[in-house]
Scaffold this motif. Structure first.
Motif, PDB file in Angstrom:
ATOM      1  N   ASP A 272      23.119  67.168  57.914  1.00  0.00           N
ATOM      2  CA  ASP A 272      21.805  66.841  58.447  1.00  0.00           C
ATOM      3  C   ASP A 272      20.907  68.059  58.268  1.00  0.00           C
ATOM      4  O   ASP A 272      20.884  68.956  59.114  1.00  0.00           O
ATOM      5  CB  ASP A 272      21.947  66.462  59.923  1.00  0.00           C
ATOM      6  CG  ASP A 272      20.645  65.964  60.508  1.00  0.00           C
ATOM      7  OD1 ASP A 272      19.610  66.026  59.807  1.00  0.00           O
ATOM      8  OD2 ASP A 272      20.660  65.516  61.657  1.00  0.00           O
ATOM      9  N   SER A 273      20.157  68.081  57.155  1.00  0.00           N
ATOM     10  CA  SER A 273      19.373  69.289  56.861  1.00  0.00           C
ATOM     11  C   SER A 273      18.250  69.468  57.866  1.00  0.00           C
ATOM     12  O   SER A 273      17.857  70.588  58.175  1.00  0.00           O
ATOM     13  CB  SER A 273      18.826  69.242  55.439  1.00  0.00           C
ATOM     14  OG  SER A 273      18.266  67.987  55.178  1.00  0.00           O
ATOM     15  N   GLY A 274      17.726  68.341  58.411  1.00  0.00           N
ATOM     16  CA  GLY A 274      16.657  68.448  59.389  1.00  0.00           C
ATOM     17  C   GLY A 274      17.112  69.174  60.633  1.00  0.00           C
ATOM     18  O   GLY A 274      16.435  70.071  61.144  1.00  0.00           O
ATOM     19  N   ALA A 275      18.314  68.800  61.117  1.00  0.00           N
ATOM     20  CA  ALA A 275      18.831  69.453  62.305  1.00  0.00           C
ATOM     21  C   ALA A 275      19.168  70.910  62.001  1.00  0.00           C
ATOM     22  O   ALA A 275      18.940  71.799  62.807  1.00  0.00           O
ATOM     23  CB  ALA A 275      20.069  68.713  62.801  1.00  0.00           C
TER      24      ALA A 275
ATOM     25  N   ARG B 284      16.120  72.893  61.923  1.00  0.00           N
ATOM     26  CA  ARG B 284      15.328  72.619  63.120  1.00  0.00           C
ATOM     27  C   ARG B 284      13.979  71.998  62.764  1.00  0.00           C
ATOM     28  O   ARG B 284      12.976  72.285  63.391  1.00  0.00           O
ATOM     29  CB  ARG B 284      15.109  73.893  63.926  1.00  0.00           C
ATOM     30  CG  ARG B 284      16.376  74.351  64.592  1.00  0.00           C
ATOM     31  CD  ARG B 284      16.099  75.301  65.742  1.00  0.00           C
ATOM     32  NE  ARG B 284      17.305  75.996  66.108  1.00  0.00           N
ATOM     33  CZ  ARG B 284      17.803  77.024  65.435  1.00  0.00           C
ATOM     34  NH1 ARG B 284      17.194  77.460  64.378  1.00  0.00           N
ATOM     35  NH2 ARG B 284      18.910  77.603  65.833  1.00  0.00           N
ATOM     36  N   GLY B 285      13.971  71.157  61.735  1.00  0.00           N
ATOM     37  CA  GLY B 285      12.771  70.411  61.392  1.00  0.00           C
ATOM     38  C   GLY B 285      11.764  71.179  60.566  1.00  0.00           C
ATOM     39  O   GLY B 285      10.764  70.628  60.145  1.00  0.00           O
ATOM     40  N   ASP B 286      12.000  72.456  60.283  1.00  0.00           N
ATOM     41  CA  ASP B 286      11.006  73.232  59.540  1.00  0.00           C
ATOM     42  C   ASP B 286      11.413  73.365  58.080  1.00  0.00           C
ATOM     43  O   ASP B 286      12.274  74.164  57.733  1.00  0.00           O
ATOM     44  CB  ASP B 286      10.864  74.614  60.170  1.00  0.00           C
ATOM     45  CG  ASP B 286       9.783  75.428  59.477  1.00  0.00           C
ATOM     46  OD1 ASP B 286       9.722  76.643  59.705  1.00  0.00           O
ATOM     47  OD2 ASP B 286       8.995  74.846  58.712  1.00  0.00           O
ATOM     48  N   PHE B 287      10.772  72.557  57.232  1.00  0.00           N
ATOM     49  CA  PHE B 287      11.163  72.534  55.831  1.00  0.00           C
ATOM     50  C   PHE B 287      10.294  73.401  54.945  1.00  0.00           C
ATOM     51  O   PHE B 287      10.444  73.383  53.727  1.00  0.00           O
ATOM     52  CB  PHE B 287      11.109  71.087  55.308  1.00  0.00           C
ATOM     53  CG  PHE B 287      12.312  70.286  55.680  1.00  0.00           C
ATOM     54  CD1 PHE B 287      12.293  69.463  56.778  1.00  0.00           C
ATOM     55  CD2 PHE B 287      13.464  70.378  54.930  1.00  0.00           C
ATOM     56  CE1 PHE B 287      13.406  68.737  57.125  1.00  0.00           C
ATOM     57  CE2 PHE B 287      14.582  69.648  55.261  1.00  0.00           C
ATOM     58  CZ  PHE B 287      14.544  68.823  56.365  1.00  0.00           C
TER      59      PHE B 287
ATOM     60  N   LEU C 222      12.268  75.958  52.731  1.00  0.00           N
ATOM     61  CA  LEU C 222      13.115  75.300  51.736  1.00  0.00           C
ATOM     62  C   LEU C 222      12.267  74.655  50.656  1.00  0.00           C
ATOM     63  O   LEU C 222      12.583  74.730  49.464  1.00  0.00           O
ATOM     64  CB  LEU C 222      13.992  74.246  52.424  1.00  0.00           C
ATOM     65  CG  LEU C 222      14.988  73.524  51.531  1.00  0.00           C
ATOM     66  CD1 LEU C 222      15.955  74.509  50.930  1.00  0.00           C
ATOM     67  CD2 LEU C 222      15.756  72.498  52.342  1.00  0.00           C
TER      68      LEU C 222
ATOM     69  N   ARG D 222      18.472  79.636  48.846  1.00  0.00           N
ATOM     70  CA  ARG D 222      18.673  78.223  49.129  1.00  0.00           C
ATOM     71  C   ARG D 222      20.067  77.959  49.700  1.00  0.00           C
ATOM     72  O   ARG D 222      20.229  77.183  50.641  1.00  0.00           O
ATOM     73  CB  ARG D 222      18.488  77.429  47.840  1.00  0.00           C
ATOM     74  CG  ARG D 222      18.394  75.964  48.098  1.00  0.00           C
ATOM     75  CD  ARG D 222      18.124  75.197  46.836  1.00  0.00           C
ATOM     76  NE  ARG D 222      17.547  73.920  47.156  1.00  0.00           N
ATOM     77  CZ  ARG D 222      18.236  72.850  47.543  1.00  0.00           C
ATOM     78  NH1 ARG D 222      19.529  72.937  47.656  1.00  0.00           N
ATOM     79  NH2 ARG D 222      17.631  71.721  47.830  1.00  0.00           N
TER      80      ARG D 222
ATOM     81  N   LEU E 107      21.051  76.203  53.543  1.00  0.00           N
ATOM     82  CA  LEU E 107      21.657  74.894  53.785  1.00  0.00           C
ATOM     83  C   LEU E 107      23.183  74.907  53.786  1.00  0.00           C
ATOM     84  O   LEU E 107      23.797  73.950  54.187  1.00  0.00           O
ATOM     85  CB  LEU E 107      21.211  73.899  52.708  1.00  0.00           C
ATOM     86  CG  LEU E 107      19.868  73.235  52.911  1.00  0.00           C
ATOM     87  CD1 LEU E 107      19.681  72.169  51.861  1.00  0.00           C
ATOM     88  CD2 LEU E 107      19.776  72.599  54.281  1.00  0.00           C
TER      89      LEU E 107
END
Lengths: 424, 326
Positions: free
Chosen positions: B39-42, B45-48, B51, B285, B289
């Motif tokens: 879960d990349s969002g978790a 913490r929602g900050d993309f 990335l 990167r 992740l």
């Protein structure tokens, strides 16, 4: 005579034991039934001798059930919100997934760079136009997905409102029958509990005892759903929803508009339709407007009625990317000025803000969902503790058997005594 | 404390626990297989934003590499052409200065052949693209030497003195009806080559560059002598003028070559910089992740053991019923 009274007392004991056995078998049979309240027998000693069954008590822990219902509504609401945001996030795509919006924006930039380096072949220009086309298609698809979600929420609201109205009418009917002293009021109370649980997931409510076995239902915001007579919820379903739909219908109770009915699944569907989806659409529109502004004059992205698209002239004649949308005729094959400018403009375009907004909201919603879910689990477990325990029923069955055997023995003994008397 | 404990309570709790463990197993197995957070969002913490920036830079650098490679080939072809032109100019200059005193014919012929070789050098092609043709690389940069000299013959026809021939040739090279129309077949200056975000290297030398025109003019003048544009008495004067022009042109071409050399160096520097930036971005990167595969494998083992224990407990508890003992 004391012998006959002994006989009648023993007979009352037998019937009490038989009733107790019936209650026990009823409990065991309903050990897995939802909404079933454990039955127990209330006995009292008669002044004239013997035992009387004064009634069947139905176990219920009002406070615990009420808390569990509110927690269930909260958990359903948080779950719906988290799912909706996850759907939008999946549609946009995270950078580690293929075909995400970010990857497609990058794809347009790299296609432009490659085209500028290989100007001798028109294929590079065609590839750049294709990349832009894919990006436009993806953004329009996300917009469509968001509108579909809104329509889904609209349908769900309409279904829930119908279901709640039906349940409220049925509960009012059960209320009347229970108050009128039906033969098996406890079974009707079981049915009523199931119906109230069904409403409770949609609208968090509080059950209030109105005496005589009747109940009243109030939402946690104070709106009376059932007090004597059932309220009627109203909702007008819109047939089709689009991004610029006029104001959609809200909820009415008995004809009067209400702002909301507390934090349950119904409120969550309204939030999806009116807040979550439109905000996502607005953020998507910001990205689209940015792309259009950056590439204005080249025809790479233009606004259409329902979204964004590559200009038809550019799709038909890709050399216009190199020579300009308004070019009269094809220019020099090796002129990379416009392509370089487009590539620089695209290098600053980014969908990161869009994705981050949605993703942050989703992560927060999931945290909320897991918290409310854990609370619901704990309350439900505690509530189920008060349900039927077959081991306890078996134990009481042993005792009932014993009591029955003892009463039967008493009858036997009295009978023998009477025989002795008559044998004189 | 309740005296009894409902049957369903235990079953409910066990079921929920089982579901939670199963979803954890699914997530962990995905992490073990891919080596990246499921879960990349978790995870972020929602900050993309970081990335997304890293990915965009990676894609850009990967697309720039072939573009820069072809630019490097082009610019080195240019340098080769320039060194050929400089050599031709030197030979011609020597011949012209000797020809003032000795045979005008030999000097003029040398100039004519130098003209032909310079024109040929300016026609250099790399991968089917004319290097000096500006925005029209699909065609030749210059007309062939004979065409140009024939046009010059027409232009100087009837001139009698050396200075007149010189003036007419100069006019022809300067006027838009002469060189630009007849000799130069290419387009305008090329656009800059993008070497990075917002950074560009100018590679805009065409065959119509003033330094190259100057060289061609000088050599053409010498070729005119070879084609008999002036009587032999004027040949010496003309060759002296040719010699002067060629020296000036030679300096200009060397200057041009130096500037192109700077561009070549910048392109090479950009290529190596991009390569190291690419590997740095790859590392960044991965850091963002990646999950430690050892850790996720260990956790997967632990969760699997937990599930097995849960199954054993469930089966034991289900056997514990008073009914069996009655």
């Amino acid at each position: 005579m004391s012998l006959t009274s002994a006989l009648s007392v023993a007979r009352s004991g037998l019937s009490a034991s038989a009733r107790a056995a019936e209650i026990t078998s009823q409990n065991v049979a309903n050990a897995l039934t939802e909404g079933y309240g454990k039955r127990s027998l209330t006995l009292s000693a008669l002044s004239t001798g013997g035992v009387a069954v004064t009634g069947t008590a139905r176990f219920e822990d009002r406070a615990l059930t009420g808390d569990r219902r509110v927690a269930e509504a909260g958990s359903a609401a948080a779950g719906l919100a988290a799912d909706a945001l996850q759907r939008i996030e999946d549609a946009i795509g995270t950078p580690d997934s293929e075909g995400s919006v970010g990857a497609l924006i990058s794809g347009v930039e790299t296609a432009l760079i490659t085209a500028a380096a290989n100007l001798q072949s028109e294929a590079g220009l065609g590839a750049a136009v294709d990349a832009a086309d894919r990006l436009a298609a993806r953004m329009n698809a996300i917009g469509d997905e968001i509108q579909t979600m809104r329509e889904g929420a609209e349908t769900a609201i309409a279904t829930s409102v119908d279901q709640i109205n039906t349940s409220l009418r049925q509960i009012a009917d059960l209320n009347t029958r229970i108050a009128a002293g039906a033969a098996d009021a406890t079974a009707l109370m079981d049915q009523r509990q199931v119906l109230v649980d069904g409403i409770a997931a949609e609208v968090p409510l509080r059950e209030v005892d109105r005496g005589n076995g009747q109940i009243a239902l109030y939402s946690t915001t104070g709106v009376a759903l059932l007090d004597g007579s059932a309220a009627v919820l109203g909702f007008t379903k819109a047939t089709a929803i689009s991004a610029d739909s006029a104001a959609l219908s809200g909820l009415t109770v008995n004809g009067r508009a209400v702002a909301g009915l507390g934090d349950g699944a119904l409120a969550a569907q309204f939030a999806i339709r009116d807040t979550i989806a439109p905000e996502a659409q607005a953020a998507l529109d910001v990205v689209a407007a940015d792309l259009i502004a950056r590439t204005s004059g080249s025809g790479l992205f233009q606004t259409t009625g329902s979204g964004v698209a590559v200009a038809a002239e550019v799709k038909a004649e890709p050399w216009r990317l190199r020579d300009g949308l308004a070019a009269v005729a094809e220019g020099d094959a090796g002129d990379a000025t416009r392509l370089n400018a487009l590539a620089s403009a695209m290098s600053e375009a980014s969908s990161a803000t869009l994705l981050s907004t949605i993703s942050t909201a989703r992560v927060a919603a999931e945290a909320e969902a897991s918290f409310t879910s854990a609370r619901y689990d704990a309350l439900r477990s505690a509530e189920l503790e008060g349900a039927v325990d077959t081991d306890a029923e078996m134990q009481s069955l042993l005792v009932i058997e014993q009591a029955y055997a003892a009463n039967a023995k008493v009858i036997q003994a009295v009978d023998q005594m009477m025989q002795t008397l008559l044998g004189i | 404390m309740a005296v009894t404990s409902g049957d369903m309570a235990q079953a409910f709790a066990l079921r929920r626990r089982d579901a939670a463990l199963k979803s954890e197993v699914t997530q962990l197995s995905q992490e073990v297989v891919t080596g990246q957070a499921a879960d990349s969002g978790a995870r972020l913490r929602g900050d993309f934003s970081r990335l997304a920036a890293v990915d965009a830079s990676r894609a850009r650098l990967e697309a720039l590499e072939p573009a820069l490679a072809s630019a490097a080939t082009t610019v080195s072809a240019m340098q080769t052409a320039f060194s050929g032109i400089t050599a031709a100019l030197t030979t011609a200059t020597e011949a012209a200065s000797q020809g003032v005193n000795m045979s005008a014919d030999t000097a003029a012929t040398a100039a004519a052949s130098a003209f032909a070789s310079v024109v040929a050098a300016l026609q250099t092609q790399v991968a089917g693209q004319s290097v000096f043709a500006g925005t029209r690389p699909d065609g030749a940069a210059l007309a062939d030497a004979e065409t140009i000299l024939a046009a010059l013959d027409d232009a100087v026809a009837g001139a009698t003195t050396a200075s007149e021939v010189q003036a007419r040739v100069a006019d022809w090279f300067a006027s838009p009806d002469g060189f630009d129309a007849v000799a130069y077949k290419g387009g305008g200056a090329r656009a800059d080559v993008m070497v990075g975000a917002g950074e560009a290297v100018a590679l805009s030398v065409t065959a119509a560059d003033p330094a190259l025109k100057q060289a061609l003019e000088g050599l053409a003048l010498g070729a005119m002598v070879a084609r008999g544009a002036v009587p032999d008495s004027q040949a010496g004067t003309l060759l002296a003028a040719v010699s002067e022009k060629l020296i000036a042109a030679s300096d200009a071409v060397v200057d041009l070559s130096a500037r192109t050399g700077f561009a070549e160096a910048r392109i090479d520097a950009a290529r190596s910089r991009n390569a190291s930036q690419l590997s740095a971005l790859d590392i960044a990167r991965t850091e963002m992740l990646a999950v430690d595969s050892y850790e996720s494998a260990t956790r997967l083992e632990a969760v699997q053991t937990q599930i097995e224990t849960l199954y054993a407990v469930t089966s034991r508890l289900s056997k514990m019923s008073l009914v069996d003992f009655l």
